[in-house]
Design an enzyme around this catalytic site. Structure first.
Site, PDB file in Angstrom:
ATOM      1  N   CYS A   1       0.891  -1.331   0.153  1.00 54.91           N
ATOM      2  CA  CYS A   1       0.063  -0.067  -0.008  1.00 54.91           C
ATOM      3  C   CYS A   1       0.827   1.274   0.112  1.00 54.91           C
ATOM      4  O   CYS A   1       1.835   1.530   0.681  1.00 54.91           O
ATOM      5  CB  CYS A   1      -0.805   0.045   1.430  1.00 54.91           C
ATOM      6  SG  CYS A   1      -1.881   1.419   1.439  1.00 54.91           S
TER       7      CYS A   1
ATOM      8  N   GLU B   1       2.780  -5.891   8.470  1.00 54.28           N
ATOM      9  CA  GLU B   1       3.384  -4.462   8.224  1.00 54.28           C
ATOM     10  C   GLU B   1       4.263  -4.146   9.140  1.00 54.28           C
ATOM     11  O   GLU B   1       5.403  -3.322   8.709  1.00 54.28           O
ATOM     12  CB  GLU B   1       2.042  -3.560   8.465  1.00 54.28           C
ATOM     13  CG  GLU B   1       2.630  -2.315   7.847  1.00 54.28           C
ATOM     14  CD  GLU B   1       1.153  -1.263   8.225  1.00 54.28           C
ATOM     15  OE1 GLU B   1       1.616  -0.023   8.628  1.00 54.28           O
ATOM     16  OE2 GLU B   1       0.204  -1.524   8.223  1.00 54.28           O
TER      17      GLU B   1
ATOM     18  N   CYS C   1      -3.829   5.496   8.484  1.00 52.75           N
ATOM     19  CA  CYS C   1      -4.287   5.628   7.185  1.00 52.75           C
ATOM     20  C   CYS C   1      -5.687   6.272   7.191  1.00 52.75           C
ATOM     21  O   CYS C   1      -6.510   5.874   8.241  1.00 52.75           O
ATOM     22  CB  CYS C   1      -4.315   4.474   6.301  1.00 52.75           C
ATOM     23  SG  CYS C   1      -5.339   3.185   6.358  1.00 52.75           S
TER      24      CYS C   1
ATOM     25  N   SER D   1      -6.779  -9.563  10.726  1.00 50.27           N
ATOM     26  CA  SER D   1      -7.008  -8.425  10.211  1.00 50.27           C
ATOM     27  C   SER D   1      -6.761  -7.383  11.252  1.00 50.27           C
ATOM     28  O   SER D   1      -7.871  -7.176  12.009  1.00 50.27           O
ATOM     29  CB  SER D   1      -8.316  -8.230   9.309  1.00 50.27           C
ATOM     30  OG  SER D   1      -8.548  -6.937   9.005  1.00 50.27           O
ATOM     31  N   SER D   2      -5.912  -6.507  11.353  1.00 49.39           N
ATOM     32  CA  SER D   2      -5.649  -5.505  12.311  1.00 49.39           C
ATOM     33  C   SER D   2      -6.666  -4.714  12.365  1.00 49.39           C
ATOM     34  O   SER D   2      -7.443  -4.045  13.370  1.00 49.39           O
ATOM     35  CB  SER D   2      -4.285  -4.701  12.485  1.00 49.39           C
ATOM     36  OG  SER D   2      -4.079  -3.796  13.295  1.00 49.39           O
ATOM     37  N   ASN D   3      -7.024  -3.897  11.318  1.00 45.96           N
ATOM     38  CA  ASN D   3      -7.945  -2.900  11.251  1.00 45.96           C
ATOM     39  C   ASN D   3      -9.446  -3.469  11.480  1.00 45.96           C
ATOM     40  O   ASN D   3     -10.155  -2.743  12.141  1.00 45.96           O
ATOM     41  CB  ASN D   3      -7.993  -2.239   9.888  1.00 45.96           C
ATOM     42  CG  ASN D   3      -8.766  -3.085   8.687  1.00 45.96           C
ATOM     43  OD1 ASN D   3      -9.903  -2.838   8.460  1.00 45.96           O
ATOM     44  ND2 ASN D   3      -7.878  -3.733   7.947  1.00 45.96           N
TER      45      ASN D   3
END
Length: 329
Positions: A117, A147, A216, A244-246
């Site tokens: 990204c 990440e 983000c 999934s962190s988000n």
């Protein structure tokens, strides 16, 4: 054992829903962000250009439905580069990779495409600049997340220290006047990260931070949308993967506001008993979850209760990221 919702393919569309109407508040924005759209398109266009198979190092994004769909088109997912034949194209995931990975690909003369990204790549560049200024970097993130591994791999070992909590900040061994900088993972909780940054700035008054926050826009917007709808809900469902962190942060945002939340990957994971006593249900999806899964959940709910559907909009998103030049020239 929980009784699941009927599968959307198997359920009878003729069965009329019974019971009290369910007010369904659907968050906007939700689901795919520009970085995820770009990463998936890179894999699809690589398959068109080079033919199957195209290898992908790690999950391109954290979503089983997406990964299985790309596998069906000819993508092969691997953990490490040494699993990829030298003559096969390989795509690096949206989460980013350490510098050693493209360096190894170049050493082997491989065709590789970087689906990192652009907002993660921005953090990578910031890390390089801070090291050039002789600053040690404090990185706020979750240990083991791809990440974090990718970002910490942009610098030499020992040049970056990971913290997750205020307690970690208290344990840092640096002097208050030492040359330091901080950066953050892009998919963190906005509120939790603000607290950790405040602790860093209190303990190290001269610490250097990014000009704009690293979290983000998509992560911030999805959390803001949950903050808007959760207080009016009896329960919030978040569509996303457990890694999934988000997506996990969206669950936390709702629970912090006092509204129970459940993380699900598909409609058939939901226990209908969760709806007992629920008059207003919130629904959102993490940045790696496609809209088709949102509609799958809505359709499944609609077979159980009459639904009054409403969208709660926190922000408009128009962000688009360019594809790598290898796929556009």
């Amino acid at each position: 054992m929980n009784a699941p919702f009927p599968n959307s393919d198997a359920a009878s569309s003729d069965a009329a829903p019974a019971g009290e109407p369910l007010d369904l508040l659907i968050a906007a924005p939700r689901g795919f962000c520009a970085g995820v759209d770009r990463a998936i398109e890179i894999v699809e266009k690589s398959l068109e250009r080079y033919g199957a198979p195209v290898y992908v190092r790690h999950e391109i994004v954290h979503n089983k439905y997406v990964v299985e769909g790309l596998k069906a088109k000819g993508a092969i997912f691997v953990e490490e580069l040494d699993e990829v034949p030298a003559d096969a194209p390989v795509v690096f995931s949206a989460h980013g990779v350490p510098k050693s990975v493209p360096a190894e690909a170049e050493r082997r003369n491989m065709i590789y495409l970087d689906a990192t990204c652009p907002l993660v790549s921005k953090v990578h560049r910031q890390a390089e600049r801070q090291i050039e200024k002789k600053r040690h970097i404090i990185f706020v993130g979750h240990e083991g997340h791809p990440e974090v591994i990718g970002t910490m791999g942009q610098v030499e070992p020992g040049q970056m220290t990971l913290v997750e909590t205020i307690e970690d900040v208290d344990k840092l061994p640096f002097d208050s006047d030492q040359e330091l900088a901080y950066l953050t993972q892009t998919t963190l909780s906005v509120d939790d990260t603000a607290e950790v940054i405040a602790a860093l700035e209190w303990r190290f008054p001269n610490i250097s931070g990014p000009k704009a926050e690293d979290i983000c826009y998509a992560t911030s917007n999805r959390q803001a949308a949950v903050k808007d709808l959760a207080p009016d809900c009896d329960l919030v469902l978040v569509i996303g993967a457990p890694n999934s962190s988000n997506s996990l942060r969206l669950v936390e945002v709702s629970e912090r506001l006092g509204t129970p939340a459940k993380l699900i990957q598909r409609a058939d994971e939901i226990n209908p008993e969760w709806l007992d006593g629920v008059q207003t249900l919130g629904l959102t999806a993490g940045a790696s979850a496609p809209e088709v899964l949102v509609r799958e959940v809505v359709d499944a709910l609609g077979r159980l209760r009459p639904i009054r559907e409403r969208t709660i909009t926190a922000a408009e998103e128009k962000m688009v990221f360019k594809l790598p030049r290898q796929l556009t020239e």
